[in-house]
Design an enzyme around this catalytic site. Structure first.
Site, PDB file in Angstrom:
ATOM      1  N   HIS A 214      84.392  53.794  88.501  1.00 14.48           N
ATOM      2  CA  HIS A 214      83.218  54.311  87.814  1.00 14.48           C
ATOM      3  C   HIS A 214      83.171  53.813  86.363  1.00 14.48           C
ATOM      4  CE1 HIS A 214      80.863  57.757  85.936  1.00 14.48           C
ATOM      5  NE2 HIS A 214      80.021  57.139  86.726  1.00 14.48           N
ATOM      6  N   HIS A 218      80.316  51.071  84.665  1.00 17.56           N
ATOM      7  CA  HIS A 218      79.545  51.262  83.427  1.00 17.56           C
ATOM      8  C   HIS A 218      79.908  50.240  82.348  1.00 17.56           C
ATOM      9  CE1 HIS A 218      77.088  54.778  84.366  1.00 17.56           C
ATOM     10  NE2 HIS A 218      78.096  55.186  85.107  1.00 17.56           N
ATOM     11  N   HIS A 244      75.644  55.391  92.419  1.00 18.00           N
ATOM     12  CA  HIS A 244      75.825  56.836  92.293  1.00 18.00           C
ATOM     13  C   HIS A 244      75.371  57.559  93.563  1.00 18.00           C
ATOM     14  CE1 HIS A 244      76.062  55.593  88.030  1.00 18.00           C
ATOM     15  NE2 HIS A 244      76.941  56.580  87.961  1.00 18.00           N
ATOM     16  N   GLU A 348      68.280  56.663  83.920  1.00 16.19           N
ATOM     17  CA  GLU A 348      69.644  56.624  83.365  1.00 16.19           C
ATOM     18  C   GLU A 348      69.715  57.184  81.947  1.00 16.19           C
ATOM     19  OE1 GLU A 348      71.613  52.812  83.335  1.00 16.19           O
ATOM     20  OE2 GLU A 348      73.535  53.760  82.887  1.00 16.19           O
ATOM     21  N   HIS A 363      69.427  61.329  82.377  1.00 18.78           N
ATOM     22  CA  HIS A 363      70.776  61.380  82.928  1.00 18.78           C
ATOM     23  C   HIS A 363      71.849  61.359  81.835  1.00 18.78           C
ATOM     24  CE1 HIS A 363      74.199  58.693  83.608  1.00 18.78           C
ATOM     25  NE2 HIS A 363      74.472  59.512  84.590  1.00 18.78           N
ATOM     26  N   HIS A 367      74.718  64.351  80.880  1.00 21.43           N
ATOM     27  CA  HIS A 367      76.177  64.239  80.712  1.00 21.43           C
ATOM     28  C   HIS A 367      76.608  64.979  79.443  1.00 21.43           C
ATOM     29  CE1 HIS A 367      78.141  61.420  83.618  1.00 21.43           C
ATOM     30  NE2 HIS A 367      76.886  61.117  83.891  1.00 21.43           N
ATOM     31  N   HIS A 403      74.684  64.371  89.737  1.00 24.32           N
ATOM     32  CA  HIS A 403      74.187  63.152  90.381  1.00 24.32           C
ATOM     33  C   HIS A 403      73.437  63.450  91.676  1.00 24.32           C
ATOM     34  CE1 HIS A 403      74.898  59.784  87.810  1.00 24.32           C
ATOM     35  NE2 HIS A 403      75.888  60.497  87.294  1.00 24.32           N
TER      36      HIS A 403
END
Ligand code: CUO
Length: 685
Positions: A214, A218, A244, A348, A363, A367, A403
């Site tokens: 992961h 990114h 995802h 995103e 998104h 986080h 997600h």
């Protein structure tokens, strides 16, 4: 290195894959060992005399003509000299705009260095002057994208900065072992306790390889990647969706394997039911915050929960109306195969979002909201939670809840697209006659596969400070990780002509949590991609034999840091050859997680094999079946350069509604039952 497309016909071997590996020369070895030395003990100043020599003798300001952008170099040096850079003892957070901007200045300096020499000497100069994790991130992204660094391996993430992957008790024991000079293997448990049902699937979210995959995804596809950098990131928004989406589908399959219902999406107005106690500490000693059960989202000083509802409402409106509105007021249609790419960038959101002011950063902000939920007003100086770092986020069950929420937004869009009609699904003249899955262990029976847990070691050399950077004793952590017996697919295909094809293999749980058979239109959103590869079909029957470890969604187990150092040092001394692959990817699902765990008594799955027309699927007529051999972890990680050769929407043909199972299953597809059995011990092969 994966080998793509091994094909065995009835009569003869038609094609064999060729790995693109080459023997490292002195130049490569020097670069590889330099990188390994640079990243050792990042929290401590460099001591290696080869590298410290550069530190004294090289200055970026005296070499401004050796960078693409002298201004950015001056900016970085200015940040260092003014003391404005994040303190070395601080906690770097990519979502923190100031930390990120500083990191970007360093990244652009490194990425814009005109040659290896300048790049590496700049990195040495920067290493002890920059926050370690800020430096590591900028350096890693630059290395992964520089042409002159292709093939260089970064050590496993969890061995460069083990603190963020280990629980605090393990770090403490590692120090004890070092102080007493006792070689030690420290068992590491998953967080939580048996009182928390979520712990049953902690082996998946806390898998060090999953976290590493992961984090690397990114790094390969950063949301801050600017259009002006070299290299177009092909279908980055769609990959954001798909990687995802697959992570959530896999998590759900693991949950069902453990008698847990599929994960429920987070909602802005509802409680975050599951808490999470990471039990880990940052390098500076501050603990990762624990989140109790049933917390509610709260406003942050710069971001409100109402903002999230608002941005999401705008995105949902865009999906319903079938277009997004750019910052210039232009309408961009979503109702086509590229719509998902626009939507991925918007959700995103990345620098490529068509309108970040209007659609927000749904998104990314989620986080941060989750990470700071225990101290939203920043009253107590609580450090960022695991959700604020890509390398730790999947540990928190809330990651999958978030997600799932995001995935449902993408589903809304996909469900508005017309279902594939028969002409888009079929492959005239091609019929899948039979599919068999065969495990290699002695107890295997056809179409039954075995999973088990085995031990994996993490080298803790970098978890403890040392005076010399030399490891005085061997200290490791040992964790239990899911694995499976190797297996192969044997697929018999009949074709009325010689033709090139793409084989797509998916897996879906047969029953839901209630024990009901899942209709295909529901199951299709939870299918897991196992493999995707090109083949040449002959006229008549072709028997395709494909082994599980060739999967193009996974990568093999990386070598440990000391192993890598040892291999390169031996090659430098001329004792062994060191081979490398220019197309090596760090991004990719760890191979051991290819199959979901299944159940001790066996769990029923359906395996779908779909054969599509290579010539219609590929993005350009110049793509050749044999050209695809070098592509590793294509499924979830796309490509670093150029175009993804498979032009079909990711997840095809399961990405759209399936109103009729009968019409959907054209002769070029086959579904077979598969049982996955989890056993206590690795079976005998
Ligand atoms: Cu990968 Cu949310 O993007 O964690």
């Amino acid at each position: 290195m994966k080998l793509l497309g091994i094909l065995v016909s009835c009569a003869c071997v038609v094609a064999a894959a060729v790995a693109v590996q080459q023997k490292a020369d002195g130049v490569f070895l020097n670069r590889q060992i330099s990188v390994l030395k640079l990243l050792q003990h990042l929290n401590q100043p460099l001591v290696d005399s080869d590298l410290t020599a550069y530190k004294e003798s090289f200055s970026p300001l005296n070499n401004l003509n050796r960078y693409r952008d002298a201004e950015v170099v001056k900016q970085y040096v200015g940040l260092v000299e003014s003391g404005k850079l994040l303190h070395r003892d601080g906690i770097f957070g990519l979502f923190n705009p100031e930390h990120r901007q500083q990191m970007i200045v360093l990244f652009e300096t490194l990425y814009g260095a005109s040659d290896w020499d300048t790049f590496f000497k700049t990195a040495v100069w920067a290493r002890d002057r920059t926050n370690p994790r800020q430096f590591l991130y900028a350096f890693s992204v630059a290395l992964l994208h520089r042409e002159d660094c292709r093939g260089i391996k970064l050590p496993p993430q969890y061995e460069i900065t083990p603190h963020v992957f280990l629980t605090t008790d393990v770090v403490r024991k590692a120090y004890q072992a070092k102080m007493t000079r006792t070689p030690t293997v420290i068992p590491m448990k998953f967080t939580g306790s048996a009182n928390n049902p979520e712990q049953r699937v902690a082996y998946f979210g806390e898998d060090i390889g999953l976290n590493s995959h992961h984090a690397h995804w990114h790094m390969d596809f950063p949301f801050w990647w600017k259009p002006e950098y070299d290299g177009d990131k092909d279908r980055k928004g769609e990959l954001f969706f798909y990687m995802h989406h697959q992570a959530v589908a896999r998590f759900d399959a693991e949950r069902l394997s453990n008698d847990l219902p599929v994960v429920q999406p987070l909602e802005w107005d509802k409680k975050i039911v599951e808490g999470f106690a990471p039990g880990a500490s940052y390098e500076n000693g501050q603990e990762f915050p624990m989140r109790p059960d049933n917390m509610q989202f709260s406003d942050l000083p710069w971001l409100t929960v109402q903002d999230m509802r608002l941005y999401e409402g705008r995105i949902r409106d865009a999906i319903a109306s079938g277009f997004v509105r750019t910052a210039e007021g232009k309408l961009v249609s979503l109702n086509n195969t590229v719509g998902i790419n626009y939507l991925g960038e918007v959700v995103e959101s990345s620098v490529h979002s068509v309108n970040p002011v209007f659609y927000g950063k749904l998104h990314n902000d989620a986080h941060v909201l989750l990470s700071k939920v225990t101290d939203p007003k920043l009253r107590y100086g609580v450090p960022p939670g695991v959700m604020e770092h890509f390398e730790t986020a999947t540990r928190d069950p809330a990651f999958f809840r978030l997600h799932k929420h995001v995935d449902n937004i993408f589903k809304l869009h996909k469900d508005l697209l017309p279902p594939y009609d028969v002409s888009e699904l079929e492959f005239p003249g091609v019929k899948v006659e039979a599919v068999k899955v065969i495990g290699t262990c002695k107890a295997s029976t056809p179409n039954q596969l075995i999973t088990y847990f085995d031990e994996s070691h993490i080298d803790l050399g970098n978890a403890v400070d040392t005076a010399t950077h030399k490891q005085v004793v061997d200290i490791k952590a040992v964790v239990s990780r899911l694995n499976h017996e190797p297996f192969k697919y044997v697929i018999t295909v009949n074709s009325k002509r010689p033709v090139n094809a793409i084989v797509r293999i998916f897996l879906a749980p047969k029953y839901d949590w209630f024990g009901q058979k899942v209709p295909l239109d529901a199951a299709r959103w939870g299918v897991i991609e196992l493999d995707r590869f090109p083949v040449k079909l002959v006229n008549g029957d072709t028997v395709i034999t494909r082994s599980s470890d060739q999967s193009t969604v996974t990568i093999p187990e990386p070598k440990s840091y000391p192993e890598l150092v040892n291999d390169v040092e031996r090659a430098v001394r001329g004792e062994v050859d060191f081979v490398y692959d220019k197309h090596h990817r760090h991004c990719g699902l760890p191979h051991r997680l290819l199959l979901p765990k299944g159940k001790p008594e066996g769990m029923d799955f359906k395996l779908y094999v779909v054969i599509s027309d290579f010539d219609k699927d590929v993005v350009s007529s110049e793509v050749n079946v044999d050209d695809l051999h070098h592509i590793s972890s294509l499924g979830y990680c796309g490509v670093l350069d150029g175009k993804i050769p498979d032009g079909k929407p990711m997840g095809f043909p399961f990405d759209r509604r399936i109103p009729s199972e009968e019409l959907f299953l054209t002769p070029n597809m086959k579904v077979v039952n598969l049982v996955i059995k989890n056993v206590r011990q690795k079976p005998v092969e």
